[in-house]
Design a protein around this motif. Structure first.
Motif, PDB file in Angstrom:
ATOM      1  N   ALA A  57      -0.685  31.550 -71.979  1.00  0.00           N
ATOM      2  CA  ALA A  57      -1.189  30.736 -73.076  1.00  0.00           C
ATOM      3  C   ALA A  57      -1.285  29.272 -72.664  1.00  0.00           C
ATOM      4  CB  ALA A  57      -0.295  30.878 -74.297  1.00  0.00           C
ATOM      5  N   LYS A  58      -0.291  28.779 -71.942  1.00  0.00           N
ATOM      6  CA  LYS A  58      -0.324  27.391 -71.475  1.00  0.00           C
ATOM      7  C   LYS A  58      -1.495  27.160 -70.530  1.00  0.00           C
ATOM      8  CE  LYS A  58       4.589  26.385 -71.783  1.00  0.00           C
ATOM      9  NZ  LYS A  58       5.811  26.115 -71.031  1.00  0.00           N
ATOM     10  N   GLU A  59      -1.695  28.108 -69.634  1.00  0.00           N
ATOM     11  CA  GLU A  59      -2.789  27.974 -68.660  1.00  0.00           C
ATOM     12  C   GLU A  59      -4.151  28.011 -69.355  1.00  0.00           C
ATOM     13  OE1 GLU A  59      -4.532  27.473 -64.905  1.00  0.00           O
ATOM     14  OE2 GLU A  59      -2.526  27.101 -65.677  1.00  0.00           O
ATOM     15  N   ILE A  60      -4.299  28.891 -70.330  1.00  0.00           N
ATOM     16  CA  ILE A  60      -5.558  28.971 -71.071  1.00  0.00           C
ATOM     17  C   ILE A  60      -5.792  27.687 -71.851  1.00  0.00           C
ATOM     18  CG2 ILE A  60      -6.679  30.129 -73.020  1.00  0.00           C
ATOM     19  CD1 ILE A  60      -5.579  32.741 -71.899  1.00  0.00           C
ATOM     20  N   ARG A  61      -4.766  27.159 -72.485  1.00  0.00           N
ATOM     21  CA  ARG A  61      -4.904  25.906 -73.231  1.00  0.00           C
ATOM     22  C   ARG A  61      -5.302  24.765 -72.293  1.00  0.00           C
ATOM     23  NH1 ARG A  61      -0.413  25.516 -76.601  1.00  0.00           N
ATOM     24  NH2 ARG A  61      -1.684  26.369 -78.225  1.00  0.00           N
ATOM     25  N   ARG A  62      -4.669  24.692 -71.122  1.00  0.00           N
ATOM     26  CA  ARG A  62      -4.973  23.631 -70.161  1.00  0.00           C
ATOM     27  C   ARG A  62      -6.415  23.748 -69.663  1.00  0.00           C
ATOM     28  NH1 ARG A  62      -5.376  22.643 -64.950  1.00  0.00           N
ATOM     29  NH2 ARG A  62      -4.988  24.786 -64.293  1.00  0.00           N
ATOM     30  N   LEU A  63      -6.836  24.967 -69.353  1.00  0.00           N
ATOM     31  CA  LEU A  63      -8.205  25.175 -68.866  1.00  0.00           C
ATOM     32  C   LEU A  63      -9.243  24.878 -69.951  1.00  0.00           C
ATOM     33  CD1 LEU A  63      -7.704  28.390 -66.723  1.00  0.00           C
ATOM     34  CD2 LEU A  63      -8.104  26.065 -65.903  1.00  0.00           C
ATOM     35  N   ASN A  64      -8.920  25.215 -71.199  1.00  0.00           N
ATOM     36  CA  ASN A  64      -9.837  24.896 -72.300  1.00  0.00           C
ATOM     37  C   ASN A  64      -9.969  23.395 -72.493  1.00  0.00           C
ATOM     38  OD1 ASN A  64     -10.781  27.392 -73.026  1.00  0.00           O
ATOM     39  ND2 ASN A  64      -9.092  27.786 -74.440  1.00  0.00           N
ATOM     40  N   GLN A  65      -8.863  22.662 -72.345  1.00  0.00           N
ATOM     41  CA  GLN A  65      -8.935  21.204 -72.454  1.00  0.00           C
ATOM     42  C   GLN A  65      -9.799  20.616 -71.348  1.00  0.00           C
ATOM     43  OE1 GLN A  65      -4.809  20.068 -72.457  1.00  0.00           O
ATOM     44  NE2 GLN A  65      -4.656  20.144 -74.685  1.00  0.00           N
ATOM     45  N   LEU A  66      -9.636  21.124 -70.129  1.00  0.00           N
ATOM     46  CA  LEU A  66     -10.482  20.657 -69.028  1.00  0.00           C
ATOM     47  C   LEU A  66     -11.948  20.968 -69.296  1.00  0.00           C
ATOM     48  CD1 LEU A  66      -8.420  21.630 -65.846  1.00  0.00           C
ATOM     49  CD2 LEU A  66      -9.003  19.341 -66.617  1.00  0.00           C
ATOM     50  N   LEU A  67     -12.207  22.149 -69.798  1.00  0.00           N
ATOM     51  CA  LEU A  67     -13.580  22.544 -70.101  1.00  0.00           C
ATOM     52  C   LEU A  67     -14.187  21.649 -71.177  1.00  0.00           C
ATOM     53  CD1 LEU A  67     -15.719  24.721 -69.482  1.00  0.00           C
ATOM     54  CD2 LEU A  67     -14.783  26.017 -71.385  1.00  0.00           C
ATOM     55  N   ASN A  68     -13.421  21.336 -72.215  1.00  0.00           N
ATOM     56  CA  ASN A  68     -13.911  20.457 -73.276  1.00  0.00           C
ATOM     57  C   ASN A  68     -14.172  19.049 -72.764  1.00  0.00           C
ATOM     58  OD1 ASN A  68     -13.833  22.515 -75.136  1.00  0.00           O
ATOM     59  ND2 ASN A  68     -11.797  21.993 -75.884  1.00  0.00           N
ATOM     60  N   GLU A  69     -13.303  18.547 -71.885  1.00  0.00           N
ATOM     61  CA  GLU A  69     -13.513  17.215 -71.307  1.00  0.00           C
ATOM     62  C   GLU A  69     -14.785  17.185 -70.467  1.00  0.00           C
ATOM     63  OE1 GLU A  69      -9.989  16.222 -69.134  1.00  0.00           O
ATOM     64  OE2 GLU A  69      -8.750  16.192 -70.940  1.00  0.00           O
ATOM     65  N   LYS A  70     -14.991  18.207 -69.665  1.00  0.00           N
ATOM     66  CA  LYS A  70     -16.191  18.275 -68.825  1.00  0.00           C
ATOM     67  C   LYS A  70     -17.450  18.370 -69.686  1.00  0.00           C
ATOM     68  CE  LYS A  70     -14.396  19.687 -64.496  1.00  0.00           C
ATOM     69  NZ  LYS A  70     -14.716  18.713 -63.512  1.00  0.00           N
ATOM     70  N   GLU A  71     -17.363  19.117 -70.770  1.00  0.00           N
ATOM     71  CA  GLU A  71     -18.515  19.247 -71.670  1.00  0.00           C
ATOM     72  C   GLU A  71     -18.826  17.899 -72.323  1.00  0.00           C
ATOM     73  OE1 GLU A  71     -21.690  20.931 -73.421  1.00  0.00           O
ATOM     74  OE2 GLU A  71     -20.393  21.902 -71.955  1.00  0.00           O
ATOM     75  N   ALA A  72     -17.789  17.160 -72.713  1.00  0.00           N
ATOM     76  CA  ALA A  72     -17.999  15.839 -73.315  1.00  0.00           C
ATOM     77  C   ALA A  72     -18.642  14.884 -72.303  1.00  0.00           C
ATOM     78  CB  ALA A  72     -16.673  15.270 -73.816  1.00  0.00           C
ATOM     79  N   LYS A  73     -18.181  14.918 -71.060  1.00  0.00           N
ATOM     80  CA  LYS A  73     -18.773  14.070 -70.029  1.00  0.00           C
ATOM     81  C   LYS A  73     -20.233  14.446 -69.790  1.00  0.00           C
ATOM     82  CE  LYS A  73     -14.634  12.877 -67.427  1.00  0.00           C
ATOM     83  NZ  LYS A  73     -13.922  13.028 -66.163  1.00  0.00           N
TER      84      LYS A  73
END
Length: 157
Positions: free
Chosen positions: A62-78
């Motif tokens: 769950a921690k890894e999925i949350r971390r990867l989702n945050q990275l994905l959201n940041e990349k999408e925002a950029k």
């Protein structure tokens, strides 16, 4: 192709749901699973998670999925930011060349505002001169013009 999730991961999602501070939709986005899966898991594991005294933190999955989702959201925002910036640059070039290359950054700002982009004069000047190497026409104030408030003279009678 269906994805198999571990029991610990499912229970972690259900515990997060039972905490009551997030909706099923928010949890589905956060853990990157379908909303139907979250509600199905909540029905399956509700009693088990309700009476479990194990209050350990989230599982590693769950921690890894949350971390990867945050990275994905940041990349999408950029990506969205750079896409927007590229569109603004294309509009500036278009307007600049259609106005015979004689347009200032203040007028350019007004043209760009018509396309739905609100930029400051300073930002427009930076984009035109530094980013795109376009010569922004700067008109100086008229001779004899003094900026600021006019002072009233006192007349004593």
């Amino acid at each position: 192709m269906s994805i198999r999730y571990s029991e610990d991961f499912k229970k972690e999602v259900v515990k997060a749901y039972m905490a009551g501070d997030r909706s099923i939709h928010q949890l589905a986005v956060e853990f990157n699973v379908a909303k139907s899966s979250v509600s199905k898991w909540a029905n399956e594991y509700r009693e088990e998670c309700l009476y479990t005294t194990d209050t350990t933190s989230e599982s590693n999955d769950a921690k890894e999925i949350r971390r990867l989702n945050q990275l994905l959201n940041e990349k999408e925002a950029k990506r969205e930011y750079h896409k927007r910036l590229e569109h603004i640059f294309e509009l500036i070039k278009y307007v600049y060349h259609n106005n015979n290359r004689v347009i200032g950054y203040r007028a350019m700002r007004i043209f760009i505002k018509r396309y739905g982009y609100e930029l400051s004069n300073t930002t427009m000047h930076k984009y035109m001169n530094k980013e795109l190497n376009l010569c922004a026409v700067i008109m100086h104030s008229k001779p004899g013009y003094k900026a600021g408030k006019k002072k009233k003279s006192l007349t004593i009678s």
